[in-house]
Design an enzyme around this catalytic site. Structure first.
Site, short mmCIF file in Angstrom:
data_model
loop_
_atom_site.label_atom_id
_atom_site.label_comp_id
_atom_site.label_asym_id
_atom_site.label_seq_id
_atom_site.Cartn_x
_atom_site.Cartn_y
_atom_site.Cartn_z
N ASP A 190 0.55 4.24 -3.48
CA ASP A 190 0.62 5.06 -2.55
C ASP A 190 1.07 5.84 -3.41
O ASP A 190 0.98 6.82 -4.58
CB ASP A 190 0.15 5.06 -1.68
CG ASP A 190 0.35 7.10 -1.42
OD1 ASP A 190 -1.05 7.36 -1.45
OD2 ASP A 190 1.32 7.62 0.27
N GLU A 234 0.67 -1.12 -0.34
CA GLU A 234 0.47 -0.14 0.18
C GLU A 234 1.17 1.09 0.36
O GLU A 234 0.39 2.40 -0.65
CB GLU A 234 -0.94 -0.21 1.33
CG GLU A 234 -2.01 1.10 1.41
CD GLU A 234 -2.44 1.32 3.17
OE1 GLU A 234 -2.37 2.60 2.60
OE2 GLU A 234 -2.35 0.06 3.54
N GLU A 279 -4.80 0.48 -3.29
CA GLU A 279 -3.15 0.98 -3.64
C GLU A 279 -2.24 -0.15 -3.45
O GLU A 279 -1.20 -0.03 -3.83
CB GLU A 279 -3.09 2.18 -2.83
CG GLU A 279 -4.20 3.20 -2.79
CD GLU A 279 -3.60 4.11 -1.50
OE1 GLU A 279 -3.36 5.46 -1.70
OE2 GLU A 279 -2.41 3.61 -0.94
#
Length: 237
Positions: free
Chosen positions: A64, A60, A131
């Site tokens: 991102d 994640e 993400e």
């Protein structure tokens, strides 16, 4: 809460996993372990204590950053005469946690997620998985393939960019105006928490001393905005 409340298991045979993911991604995954990790929420890791289980938090974090770069480039090219402020707002709208959550469900990622968390209360869980998926694609196939997935399979197929231009994102200001108009009092109760990726914030939105919703964010301000956004969406205001 029951261990199995809200749980979804991705238990298809390996060939079925590849086939299903290929339909979503537009290519065949090479390293399925990365994608299984992308769909593994920390709640499963914490409760099973299996040595081979790794949560999607690191992916994640990576996704991102990659997603932000791809989206920034997309809007930079699409709007060559717009200033930095406009481009920043457009990027923020698309990578907003609430927007990513809805996008993830539209794509069908919610059916892949392995979690024991209550998904009706943990509002960021699907956006986090999206993400993580971007991070997995980047590690598996590289930036070029990841960029094609985000632009061709996500933005072009699922995002109404012109509608996004006019979409409201300052939900905190909207809440202030709404409460003033309806003679209600609100407050935020914010907790600073920490996981393997560092600090994050959990915000409880109270209206007339009653809990309305809970949301999380990577900053106090973002957590408050997310809580306001969820409140308006859930109550169709």
């Amino acid at each position: 809460m029951s261990l199995f409340k809200g749980i979804r298991f991705f238990l298809l045979p390996d060939k079925s996993k590849n086939r299903t993911l290929k339909n979503i991604l537009g290519f065949s995954p090479s390293n399925m372990a990365l994608y299984e990790q992308a769909f593994t929420h920390k709640s499963i890791v914490n409760e099973t204590n299996e040595d081979n289980k790794v949560s999607n938090e690191r992916l994640e974090y990576l996704g991102d950053a990659i997603l932000g770069a791809i989206v920034a480039e997309f809007f930079f090219n699409k709007y060559p005469y717009q200033e930095e402020g406009f481009l920043t707002k457009m990027r923020s709208k698309l990578v907003n946690r609430t927007y990513l959550n809805d996008l993830s469900i539209d794509i069908g990622l919610d059916t892949f997620l392995e979690t024991s968390a209550d998904t009706s209360r943990t509002k960021s869980i699907f956006g986090d998985a999206f993400e993580a998926l971007v991070g997995a694609i980047y590690l598996d196939k590289g930036y070029s393939t990841c960029r094609k997935f985000v632009i061709n399979k996500i933005i072009k197929d699922y995002v109404d960019v012109e509608q996004l231009v006019h979409m409201e994102t300052d939900f905190k200001s909207k809440l202030v105006e709404w409460c003033q108009k309806n003679k209600k009092r609100f407050e935020f109760i914010v907790q600073e928490l920490e996981n393997g990726n560092g600090k994050y914030y959990r915000c409880q939105l109270m209206i007339n001393k009653q809990l309305q919703t809970t949301a999380e964010g990577k900053s106090k301000k973002l957590a408050e905005q997310n809580a306001c956004s969820v409140y308006f969406i859930e109550n169709s205001i």
